[in-house]
Design an enzyme around this catalytic site. Structure first.
Site, short mmCIF file in Angstrom:
data_model
loop_
_atom_site.label_atom_id
_atom_site.label_comp_id
_atom_site.label_asym_id
_atom_site.label_seq_id
_atom_site.Cartn_x
_atom_site.Cartn_y
_atom_site.Cartn_z
N ASN A 1 0.87 -1.17 0.00
CA ASN A 1 0.00 0.00 0.00
C ASN A 1 0.91 1.22 0.00
O ASN A 1 1.52 1.57 1.01
CB ASN A 1 -0.92 0.00 1.22
N ASP B 1 2.67 4.54 5.34
CA ASP B 1 2.43 4.00 6.67
C ASP B 1 2.31 2.47 6.67
O ASP B 1 2.16 1.85 7.71
CB ASP B 1 1.20 4.64 7.33
N HIS B 2 2.39 1.86 5.49
CA HIS B 2 2.43 0.41 5.35
C HIS B 2 3.84 -0.03 4.96
O HIS B 2 4.58 0.71 4.30
CB HIS B 2 1.49 -0.06 4.24
N ASN C 1 -7.49 -4.50 5.13
CA ASN C 1 -8.14 -3.72 6.19
C ASN C 1 -8.86 -4.63 7.19
O ASN C 1 -9.97 -4.30 7.67
CB ASN C 1 -9.09 -2.68 5.59
N GLU D 1 -3.84 2.06 -3.01
CA GLU D 1 -3.94 3.49 -2.70
C GLU D 1 -3.03 4.32 -3.59
O GLU D 1 -2.22 5.12 -3.13
CB GLU D 1 -3.65 3.77 -1.21
N ASP E 1 -2.11 -6.24 5.88
CA ASP E 1 -1.71 -6.52 4.50
C ASP E 1 -1.40 -8.01 4.39
O ASP E 1 -0.53 -8.53 5.11
CB ASP E 1 -0.49 -5.69 4.12
N ASP F 1 -4.11 -4.82 0.63
CA ASP F 1 -4.49 -4.25 1.92
C ASP F 1 -5.93 -4.68 2.19
O ASP F 1 -6.86 -4.16 1.60
CB ASP F 1 -4.36 -2.73 1.86
#
Length: 259
Positions: free
Chosen positions: A7, A250-251, A150, A34, A221, A148
């Site tokens: 991501n 941030d991943h 989530n 993203e 992930d 990802d």
């Protein structure tokens, strides 16, 4: 074959980090999420210069997914968007045949705040993904669903630093976890847990609350493998160092190696 998911959290802002990661780790296939860019702003020339072909499904400002394949591997798109997608205006799924493997790159809805329409959409999208996964599973081909998701699979420290803080989050809800477990119970293999059955393996650290420095992360992930792919699983891991670099996503990237 090394298949990764990352991501990128904005391909425009993170392109230097992406190119750096591709050069350092050399995945054969990379699923990106993203993108946060419309189709015309996908950096195709830069990706090609790095030695990769690409297919992508962009969207202005939000969402967006792509699959990259190392030069020399045929990359043939097999699906763009999910059949029965509850909102096809969101660019969340792309699928390709590459190197004898079907790779589905996905960005599952976040679902916050919950309860509410965003969480309802998350579960509806998950149902559409489960239908596609069933079709792919029935093909008996090597398939990797990577992205990802989530979904934090459990409240164990292995999957999350602080379960209490995330108790009301859509990522931790019983309905989200139940949908994820349906895939596992149907015969899909969680690549990371197949190789690392115990111990914290985080893939996301928030930008706030000094989360990265405290290792206050969680695992959302995932790469799920069909039986024909799981039989070839040799290794899997997380490129944690990528998260610690300047202007990082941030991943962290997650990967699996198939024989």
């Amino acid at each position: 074959m090394k298949i990764a998911t990352f991501n990128i959290n904005g391909i425009g802002a993170r392109l230097p980090r992406l190119l750096e990661w591709l050069e350092e780790t050399k995945p054969d296939v990379a699923c990106l999420q993203e993108l946060k860019a419309p189709d015309e702003r996908f950096p195709e020339m830069e990706i090609r210069a790095a030695g990769y072909s690409a297919i992508w499904h962009g969207q202005k400002s939000w969402n967006g997914v792509a699959i990259l394949a190392r030069e020399g591997l045929d990359l043939v798109e097999t699906q763009r968007g999910l059949p029965n997608d509850p909102d096809p205006s969101h660019s969340r799924y792309i699928e390709a045949a590459v190197g004898g493997v079907i790779v589905g790159g996905l960005y599952l809805p976040n679902g916050n705040p919950q309860p509410g329409p965003k969480f309802d959409y998350k579960l509806a999208w998950f149902e559409a993904l489960l239908e596609r996964a069933q079709t792919l599973f029935a093909s008996e081909q090597p398939v990797v669903l990577a992205g990802d998701w989530n979904v934090i699979p459990t409240d164990h420290k292995d999957d999350i630093w602080d379960a209490r803080r995330m108790a009301d989050d859509a990522l931790s809800q019983p309905e989200s976890r139940a949908a994820f477990r349906r895939l596992i119970h149907a015969g899909w293999t969680d690549a990371i847990r197949a190789i690392h059955p115990r111990g914290p393996v985080y893939t996301f650290w928030d930008y706030t609350m000094n989360a990265w420095a405290r290792d206050a992360g969680f695992r959302i992930d995932h790469l799920l493998l069909s039986p024909a792919a799981a039989d070839r699983l040799a290794d899997a891991g997380v490129d944690r160092d990528t998260r610690g670099k300047e202007k990082a996503s941030d991943h962290a990237p997650v990967w699996a190696v198939l024989r």
